[in-house]
Design an enzyme around this catalytic site. Sequence first.
Site, PDB file in Angstrom:
ATOM      1  N   HIS A 134       0.870  -1.176   0.000  1.00  0.00           N
ATOM      2  CA  HIS A 134       0.000   0.000   0.000  1.00  0.00           C
ATOM      3  C   HIS A 134       0.905   1.223   0.000  1.00  0.00           C
ATOM      4  CE1 HIS A 134      -4.102  -1.413   0.846  1.00  0.00           C
ATOM      5  NE2 HIS A 134      -3.529  -2.377   1.550  1.00  0.00           N
ATOM      6  N   TYR A 190      -6.800   3.822   6.927  1.00  0.00           N
ATOM      7  CA  TYR A 190      -7.044   2.507   6.325  1.00  0.00           C
ATOM      8  C   TYR A 190      -5.732   1.772   6.060  1.00  0.00           C
ATOM      9  CZ  TYR A 190      -8.095  -0.972   2.778  1.00  0.00           C
ATOM     10  OH  TYR A 190      -8.175  -2.141   2.070  1.00  0.00           O
TER      11      TYR A 190
END
Length: 139
Positions: A63, A126
């Site tokens: 990510h 997140y």
Amino acid sequence: MARFRKLSHTIWFCQYHIVWTPKYRFRILKGRLAAEVESCIRAFCQHQRAEVLELSIPLDHVHLLVMVPPKISISNFVGTVKGRTAIRVLNKFKQLRQKPYWGNHFWARGYCVDTVGLDSEKIRKYVKYQEEQEKKYEQ
């Protein structure tokens, strides 16, 4: 941190959430390999004048929350980061090339990219949450 960045004739805010995986989504991004991947991603982002806001490397994907200058297309940016990282990782960890399923490819072919608007704080949370969940799952 000011929201907008400046170039000579441009004021910009181009923030992206990018996700990609190792080939076959093998769960190998740990230890020295994960540290090398992180180091490479940060170095190649800096080389392209992109600012890494968040970076998380669970076992089977990456990510990246990054601000990329508008003069760099996102496909060129991701291609450079993935390509140069793969070259460096495969040269440093030669045992990966010995496996018949790796060949000369470290990353899977595609990637996911999302532009981040006003909800950048939610995206940051997140990305951090994903890493925590992955650690819990592994235990």
